[in-house]
Each structure stands twice: as structure tokens, then as C-alpha cells.
Design a protein around this motif. Structure first.
Motif, PDB file in Angstrom:
ATOM      1  N   LYS A 250       0.895  -1.172   0.024  1.00 41.73           N
ATOM      2  CA  LYS A 250      -0.198  -0.069  -0.091  1.00 41.73           C
ATOM      3  C   LYS A 250       0.724   1.334   0.042  1.00 41.73           C
ATOM      4  CE  LYS A 250      -4.060  -1.840   2.598  1.00 41.73           C
ATOM      5  NZ  LYS A 250      -5.173  -1.076   1.919  1.00 41.73           N
ATOM      6  N   GLY A 251       2.011   0.969  -0.215  1.00 42.31           N
ATOM      7  CA  GLY A 251       2.990   2.139  -0.198  1.00 42.31           C
ATOM      8  C   GLY A 251       3.627   2.638   1.177  1.00 42.31           C
ATOM      9  N   TYR A 252       3.364   1.949   2.411  1.00 39.64           N
ATOM     10  CA  TYR A 252       3.979   2.298   3.655  1.00 39.64           C
ATOM     11  C   TYR A 252       5.328   1.851   3.775  1.00 39.64           C
ATOM     12  CZ  TYR A 252      -0.982   3.287   5.272  1.00 39.64           C
ATOM     13  OH  TYR A 252      -2.063   3.880   5.421  1.00 39.64           O
ATOM     14  N   THR A 253       6.050   2.679   4.759  1.00 33.32           N
ATOM     15  CA  THR A 253       7.392   2.046   5.325  1.00 33.32           C
ATOM     16  C   THR A 253       7.020   2.011   6.540  1.00 33.32           C
ATOM     17  OG1 THR A 253       8.509   3.932   4.013  1.00 33.32           O
ATOM     18  CG2 THR A 253       9.638   3.207   5.751  1.00 33.32           C
ATOM     19  N   VAL A 254       7.703   0.698   6.804  1.00 34.95           N
ATOM     20  CA  VAL A 254       7.751  -0.081   8.137  1.00 34.95           C
ATOM     21  C   VAL A 254       8.867   0.051   9.069  1.00 34.95           C
ATOM     22  CG1 VAL A 254       6.910  -2.156   9.214  1.00 34.95           C
ATOM     23  CG2 VAL A 254       5.997  -1.588   7.173  1.00 34.95           C
ATOM     24  N   THR A 255       8.677   0.532  10.369  1.00 32.03           N
ATOM     25  CA  THR A 255       9.696   0.809  11.161  1.00 32.03           C
ATOM     26  C   THR A 255       9.215  -0.287  12.452  1.00 32.03           C
ATOM     27  OG1 THR A 255      10.305   2.975  10.538  1.00 32.03           O
ATOM     28  CG2 THR A 255      11.258   1.823  12.480  1.00 32.03           C
ATOM     29  N   THR A 298       4.422 -14.565  15.017  1.00 31.93           N
ATOM     30  CA  THR A 298       4.884 -15.837  14.682  1.00 31.93           C
ATOM     31  C   THR A 298       5.977 -15.911  13.723  1.00 31.93           C
ATOM     32  OG1 THR A 298       2.466 -16.253  14.927  1.00 31.93           O
ATOM     33  CG2 THR A 298       3.795 -17.963  13.980  1.00 31.93           C
ATOM     34  N   ASP A 299       7.110 -16.829  14.345  1.00 33.84           N
ATOM     35  CA  ASP A 299       8.248 -17.041  13.260  1.00 33.84           C
ATOM     36  C   ASP A 299       9.032 -15.740  13.056  1.00 33.84           C
ATOM     37  OD1 ASP A 299       8.030 -19.815  13.796  1.00 33.84           O
ATOM     38  OD2 ASP A 299       6.813 -19.959  12.017  1.00 33.84           O
ATOM     39  N   GLY A 300       8.755 -14.766  13.827  1.00 40.29           N
ATOM     40  CA  GLY A 300       9.385 -13.477  13.299  1.00 40.29           C
ATOM     41  C   GLY A 300       8.478 -12.431  12.374  1.00 40.29           C
ATOM     42  N   ILE A 301       7.422 -12.987  11.891  1.00 34.38           N
ATOM     43  CA  ILE A 301       6.573 -12.177  11.325  1.00 34.38           C
ATOM     44  C   ILE A 301       5.267 -11.807  12.252  1.00 34.38           C
ATOM     45  CG2 ILE A 301       5.016 -12.310   9.279  1.00 34.38           C
ATOM     46  CD1 ILE A 301       6.670 -14.340   8.234  1.00 34.38           C
ATOM     47  N   LEU A 302       4.925 -10.500  12.181  1.00 32.45           N
ATOM     48  CA  LEU A 302       3.901  -9.811  12.776  1.00 32.45           C
ATOM     49  C   LEU A 302       2.423 -10.035  11.930  1.00 32.45           C
ATOM     50  CD1 LEU A 302       3.004  -8.205  15.299  1.00 32.45           C
ATOM     51  CD2 LEU A 302       3.188  -6.166  14.095  1.00 32.45           C
ATOM     52  N   TYR A 303       1.620 -10.598  12.552  1.00 34.14           N
ATOM     53  CA  TYR A 303       0.146 -10.863  11.927  1.00 34.14           C
ATOM     54  C   TYR A 303      -1.030  -9.941  12.459  1.00 34.14           C
ATOM     55  CZ  TYR A 303       2.192 -14.760   9.522  1.00 34.14           C
ATOM     56  OH  TYR A 303       3.018 -15.763   8.697  1.00 34.14           O
ATOM     57  N   VAL A 304      -1.776  -9.326  11.782  1.00 34.17           N
ATOM     58  CA  VAL A 304      -2.852  -8.290  12.121  1.00 34.17           C
ATOM     59  C   VAL A 304      -4.008  -8.795  11.499  1.00 34.17           C
ATOM     60  CG1 VAL A 304      -1.401  -6.363  12.564  1.00 34.17           C
ATOM     61  CG2 VAL A 304      -2.609  -6.835  10.324  1.00 34.17           C
ATOM     62  N   SER A 305      -5.152  -8.551  12.299  1.00 38.61           N
ATOM     63  CA  SER A 305      -6.324  -8.859  11.803  1.00 38.61           C
ATOM     64  C   SER A 305      -6.689  -8.250  10.541  1.00 38.61           C
ATOM     65  CB  SER A 305      -7.638  -8.853  12.692  1.00 38.61           C
ATOM     66  OG  SER A 305      -7.601  -7.482  13.188  1.00 38.61           O
ATOM     67  N   ALA A 306      -7.388  -8.641   9.617  1.00 38.95           N
ATOM     68  CA  ALA A 306      -7.844  -8.315   8.161  1.00 38.95           C
ATOM     69  C   ALA A 306      -8.284  -6.754   8.349  1.00 38.95           C
ATOM     70  CB  ALA A 306      -8.567  -9.230   7.183  1.00 38.95           C
ATOM     71  N   ASP A 307      -9.237  -6.573   9.336  1.00 36.76           N
ATOM     72  CA  ASP A 307     -10.083  -5.444   9.335  1.00 36.76           C
ATOM     73  C   ASP A 307      -9.106  -4.277   9.690  1.00 36.76           C
ATOM     74  OD1 ASP A 307      -9.956  -6.886  12.067  1.00 36.76           O
ATOM     75  OD2 ASP A 307     -10.708  -5.015  12.933  1.00 36.76           O
ATOM     76  N   VAL A 308      -7.971  -4.434  10.208  1.00 36.24           N
ATOM     77  CA  VAL A 308      -6.618  -3.364  10.537  1.00 36.24           C
ATOM     78  C   VAL A 308      -6.671  -2.694   9.045  1.00 36.24           C
ATOM     79  CG1 VAL A 308      -4.463  -2.913  11.234  1.00 36.24           C
ATOM     80  CG2 VAL A 308      -6.058  -4.351  12.697  1.00 36.24           C
ATOM     81  N   LEU A 309      -6.093  -3.583   8.066  1.00 38.86           N
ATOM     82  CA  LEU A 309      -5.806  -3.270   6.626  1.00 38.86           C
ATOM     83  C   LEU A 309      -7.002  -2.345   6.033  1.00 38.86           C
ATOM     84  CD1 LEU A 309      -4.104  -6.533   5.467  1.00 38.86           C
ATOM     85  CD2 LEU A 309      -2.883  -4.487   6.820  1.00 38.86           C
ATOM     86  N   GLU A 310      -8.133  -2.560   6.215  1.00 38.60           N
ATOM     87  CA  GLU A 310      -9.163  -1.951   5.700  1.00 38.60           C
ATOM     88  C   GLU A 310      -9.150  -0.384   6.003  1.00 38.60           C
ATOM     89  OE1 GLU A 310     -12.778  -3.729   7.030  1.00 38.60           O
ATOM     90  OE2 GLU A 310     -12.358  -5.682   5.836  1.00 38.60           O
ATOM     91  N   HIS A 311      -8.412   0.030   7.248  1.00 38.75           N
ATOM     92  CA  HIS A 311      -8.448   1.551   7.719  1.00 38.75           C
ATOM     93  C   HIS A 311      -7.111   1.931   7.469  1.00 38.75           C
ATOM     94  CE1 HIS A 311     -11.924  -0.450  10.281  1.00 38.75           C
ATOM     95  NE2 HIS A 311     -12.436   0.734   9.906  1.00 38.75           N
ATOM     96  N   LEU A 312      -6.282   1.348   6.804  1.00 37.38           N
ATOM     97  CA  LEU A 312      -5.027   1.928   6.429  1.00 37.38           C
ATOM     98  C   LEU A 312      -4.898   2.617   5.062  1.00 37.38           C
ATOM     99  CD1 LEU A 312      -2.648  -0.531   8.347  1.00 37.38           C
ATOM    100  CD2 LEU A 312      -3.371   1.665   9.164  1.00 37.38           C
TER     101      LEU A 312
END
Length: 312
Positions: A250-255, A298-312
Motif C-alpha cells: 500500500k506504499g507504507y514504510t515499516v519501522t 509468529t516466526d518473526g512475522i507480525l500478523y494483524v487482523s484483516a480489518d486493520v488493513l481496511e482502515h489503513l
């Protein structure tokens, strides 16, 4: 003549006693009326669903489940409470939602909780959970209660005038810009500096936090609770999405700042924050949202619920 004089004195004394009694009765009647009004006002104020305690943070520790346990001190003995994953934290100075790491020793905070919340009988009293915490609450005044369609509180003592400078937030989280209409008929925590000398007093608040509770859907009981538990777990797993891959697309930079600090998502000079283990996340710097499930690592990967992405 002396007899007549004695009669005059007796009549004068009687008049004085009667008059004094009447005056005393009027005074007592006035006091009774005043007491009744005060009692009525107190009873009316106590109908609010929420109350607040302000104090200075004296200790911050961690519970066994990883939540913060905070102790505040004030002239009434203080309070000890838990900042859980769903606890909303707002900063009065910035008028925005912040994360738990904002709370530090020596900071003045206002703690908002249900008036019927269970409270431990320790010293200071212990609250297992609270509705919201307001950071940097050492300036001005706070009013917690129900505000009607005229933005007047239940005691008819404070009326709100909402301006463009008033920050309006909600404990449920929303991307919409909230207005005075959103306050009507709601419980709210109102922070303000000055009021008029009118009755009711009027004020233009700097921050209004709407105190709204999320309605939870309780699954129906079945004869096979283990099957239900497995089904819910599977549904949750299917709705979780790898955060970094999804937001970078989506074009975000992740820190990544570590497990105890929020993950920063930056785009167009706006920063969103997601915290491991917390259902509360912040969108575009100042909008609090509540996810359907807390992020997991989990295994070094951060998982979020799908509804979070709907608001980003």
C-alpha cells in the motif's frame, strides 16, 4: 400603671418570641430546601456510568500476562490499575491517542472507569481494568458524565461549546471527523481550562473523549465446546494477515521498534501505530481504532487482523 406596664412587657416579649420563632422557622425551611437541592444534585451526578480519578504516577510494573500495572498517588490515597490491551490512552496536550509507553513516572494522569467497576480493598484500591487513561492531565479541569442534546451535563452545571480547536475522540475508534452532534446523548470525559460565570457554566473544551463500550457477540453454547474453540481459532487464523507485506504493497514504510514498542507505519508524512498484543491501534497519528483481534508475532512475522488493513 405598673400592672399595665407589665402587660405591655409581656406582650412585647411574646411578640419577640413568636417573631423569632417565625424567623427561625424560615431559616430552617431555607436550610432544608438547600439541603434537598444539594441531595438531588448529588443523586443526579451519581447516575453517570463513569467516574474519574486524577493523580501522579508513582510506580509502573508489569503483570504476569504482560500488561502494565500503574500506581498513582493523590490526596485521597491514590489508585492502582491495569492498562490492558484494549485500554484507550489519550494525551491531553496533543489531543491524540497514544500508546502505553507514553505513561512515565511522575506524570499526572486521569483514570476513567465504570462507576460500578469491581475494586479491590487494598491500599491503594485496585482496579483490574479501566476504560481510559488521559496522559498529561495536570492542567485545567475534567468533567465526566452524560451530556444531553444541548450538550448540558446531568447536573445542569456545565454546557459545552464545541469549536474547531476541540479535539473529539472515542474509545471505539473512528476515521470520521467527530463533531458536536456525536457528543449528544453520550457519556464523555471533557477537559477544559476556563468557564463562564453563568448558570450553567459554559466552556469550550480542549479535549472530549466519548466513553463508548464495544458490544461483544457471545457465541451460543453447544454440546461440543472443544469443537467451537477449534472453529473460532481457525476463523481467527484465516483472518490474520502478515503486516509488512500487506502495508508495503500500500506504499507504507515499516519501522520495527521491538516487541514492547509500537510498529510505525509511515505514508505521506502521516504515522500509524500498531502494538503487539494490543487491540488498540492508531491511524494517521490521532485516530484510535479497535481491531477484532490483537496482533501476534509468529516466526518473526507480525500478523494483524484483516480489518486493520481496511482502515489503513
Amino acid at each position: 400603671m405598673k400592672q399595665n406596664w407589665n402587660k405591655i412587657m409581656a406582650l412585647t416579649l411574646a411578640f419577640t418570641v413568636v417573631s423569632g420563632t417565625a424567623v427561625y422557622a424560615d431559616v430552617m425551611k431555607g436550610e432544608t430546601t438547600t439541603s434537598a437541592v444539594l441531595a438531588e444534585t448529588t443523586a443526579e451526578e451519581n447516575t453517570s456510568a463513569y467516574t474519574a480519578t486524577t493523580g501522579t504516577i508513582s510506580e509502573i510494573s508489569e503483570s504476569q500476562d504482560g500488561n502494565q500495572v500503574i500506581t498513582i498517588e493523590n490526596e485521597t490515597g491514590g489508585l492502582r490499575f491495569v492498562v490492558a490491551a484494549g485500554t484507550v490512552i489519550a494525551d491531553r496536550e496533543s489531543g491524540s491517542i497514544v500508546t502505553a509507553d507514553t505513561l512515565t513516572d511522575g506524570m499526572s494522569v486521569t483514570v476513567i472507569y465504570g462507576i460500578n467497576s469491581p475494586m479491590g480493598m487494598s491500599m491503594p484500591p485496585y482496579l483490574g481494568s479501566v476504560t481510559a487513561v488521559i496522559a498529561n492531565a495536570d492542567q485545567g479541569a475534567v468533567s465526566v458524565g452524560y451530556f444531553n442534546d444541548e450538550l448540558l451535563n446531568q447536573a445542569d452545571l456545565l454546557q459545552l461549546n464545541i469549536s474547531e480547536e476541540t479535539n473529539i475522540l472515542t474509545t471505539l475508534g473512528t476515521r470520521s471527523i467527530l463533531s458536536a452532534d456525536d457528543i449528544k446523548g453520550k457519556n464523555a470525559a471533557v477537559f477544559y481550562d476556563v468557564t463562564t460565570r453563568s448558570i450553567p457554566a459554559q466552556t469550550t473544551p480542549s479535549l472530549v473523549l466519548l466513553l463508548e463500550e464495544r458490544t461483544e457477540i457471545v457465541p451460543e453454547e453447544t454440546d461440543t465446546p472443544d469443537a467451537v474453540s477449534r472453529e473460532v481459532t481457525t476463523q481467527q487464523a484465516d483472518s490474520m494477515v502478515a503486516l509488512r507485506d500487506a502495508v508495503e504493497a500500500k506504499g507504507y514504510t515499516v519501522t520495527w521498534q521491538g516487541k514492547t514498542a509500537p510498529v510505525l507505519l509511515e505514508k505521506d508524512n502521516l504515522v500509524s501505530e500498531i502494538t503487539l498484543g494490543s487491540t488498540t491501534y492508531v491511524v494517521e497519528g490521532d485516530m484510535a481504532m479497535i481491531a477484532s483481534a490483537a496482533p501476534v508475532l509468529t516466526d518473526g512475522i507480525l500478523y494483524v487482523s484483516a480489518d486493520v488493513l481496511e482502515h489503513l
